[in-house]
Design an enzyme around this catalytic site. Structure first.
Site, short mmCIF file in Angstrom:
data_model
loop_
_atom_site.label_atom_id
_atom_site.label_comp_id
_atom_site.label_asym_id
_atom_site.label_seq_id
_atom_site.Cartn_x
_atom_site.Cartn_y
_atom_site.Cartn_z
N LYS A 77 47.64 -52.30 9.80
CA LYS A 77 46.41 -52.37 9.01
C LYS A 77 46.18 -51.02 8.33
CE LYS A 77 42.15 -54.85 9.72
NZ LYS A 77 42.73 -56.14 9.31
N GLU A 171 48.85 -58.55 17.02
CA GLU A 171 48.51 -59.92 16.59
C GLU A 171 49.79 -60.57 16.06
OE1 GLU A 171 44.96 -61.80 14.11
OE2 GLU A 171 46.55 -61.13 12.78
#
Ligand code: 0O2
Length: 232
Positions: A77, A171
């Site tokens: 991210k 994730e």
């Protein structure tokens, strides 16, 4: 000296005394270093999870002469997007709180040809004794209202450093090629800001229909493969 010059001089002075001050540089250094380290740990966690999937793919290739994985796309991210999430979730901007509350800093997306391979790969990953499942969201069994489908797992995986072992959250999104194609297009459209409201509504209906069609296509391709495997 004009009023504008006066303002500019004031601005320069402010920058020198605050942003370029030794104290500010010290604060920056204290915070940037741990953040860089944390991001490096997440990159290591991605490598661990990627390797696990590559090993499974290799084994299937050797034993069954087929590759369940079409491709793997990983991402960390961005700091901007992370800061936005911290702000939206209203959590403290500290390393500890980021690690505890943000579960998608490291993301691994596994693309398969067939829906059954998604569940088979997820099971293989979760059976491994160093993997802990933290959360599972099955948007294939229960698609999002807009039509989004994928299997999401938040897992904890250890990374081994010089003198310590650290458990990191990753994730994992597992989807078929069709699900990935749909999600990429929908994601692009969602970020187009200049779509007039009526066109946006029409596109949402169209996208929902495409999602339903692609789910049917996934199922038909799966059925064909199952029938073919009966002849093997
Ligand atoms: P990016 O840039 O892909 O990382 P949470 O993240 O837990 O706060 P939520 O909605 O509960 O929020 O998480 P969820 O449902 O597990 O979805 C998170 C990610 O799944 C998203 O990450 C997307 O990658 C993907 N996703 C979920 N819903 C949709 C959707 O409707 N369309 C598309 N194209 N992707 C979706 P980010 O952070 O939004 O974006």
């Amino acid at each position: 000296m004009t009023f504008k010059d006066l303002i500019n001089e004031g601005k320069n002075q402010f920058v020198k005394e605050t942003i370029l001050s030794d104290e500010f540089m010290e604060i920056l250094k204290k915070n940037v270093e741990p953040m860089d380290t944390l991001m490096a740990y997440y990159r290591c966690a991605i490598m661990e999870v990627e390797t696990k999937f590559k090993v499974l793919n290799e084994q299937f290739s050797l034993e069954y002469d087929r590759n369940p994985i079409e491709g793997i796309k990983s991402r960390i991210k961005s700091v901007e997007s992370l800061a936005k999430k911290v702000r939206d979730k209203n959590i403290p901007m500290t390393i500890q709180s980021i690690e505890e509350n943000i579960t998608d800093i490291a993301g691994v997306r596994v693309i398969c040809a067939f829906p059954e391979d998604i569940y088979m790969l997820a099971d293989c990953l979760l059976q491994q004794d160093d993997i802990t499942l933290i959360q599972k969201k099955d948007y294939i069994q229960n698609p999002k209202p807009g039509g989004y489908r994928s299997l999401h797992l938040i897992v904890s995986v250890p990374i081994f450093l010089k003198n310590e072992k650290r458990n990191m959250k990753v994730e994992v999104q597992l989807r078929t090629i069709a699900m990935d194609f749909w999600a990429s297009l929908e994601h692009k459209l969602r970020y187009k800001k200049k779509i007039p409201p009526q066109a946006a509504d029409e596109l949402a209906v169209e996208l929902k229909d495409c999602a339903l069609q692609s789910a049917k296509l996934d199922q038909r391709m799966q059925d064909i493969r199952n029938r073919l495997s009966e002849f093997e």
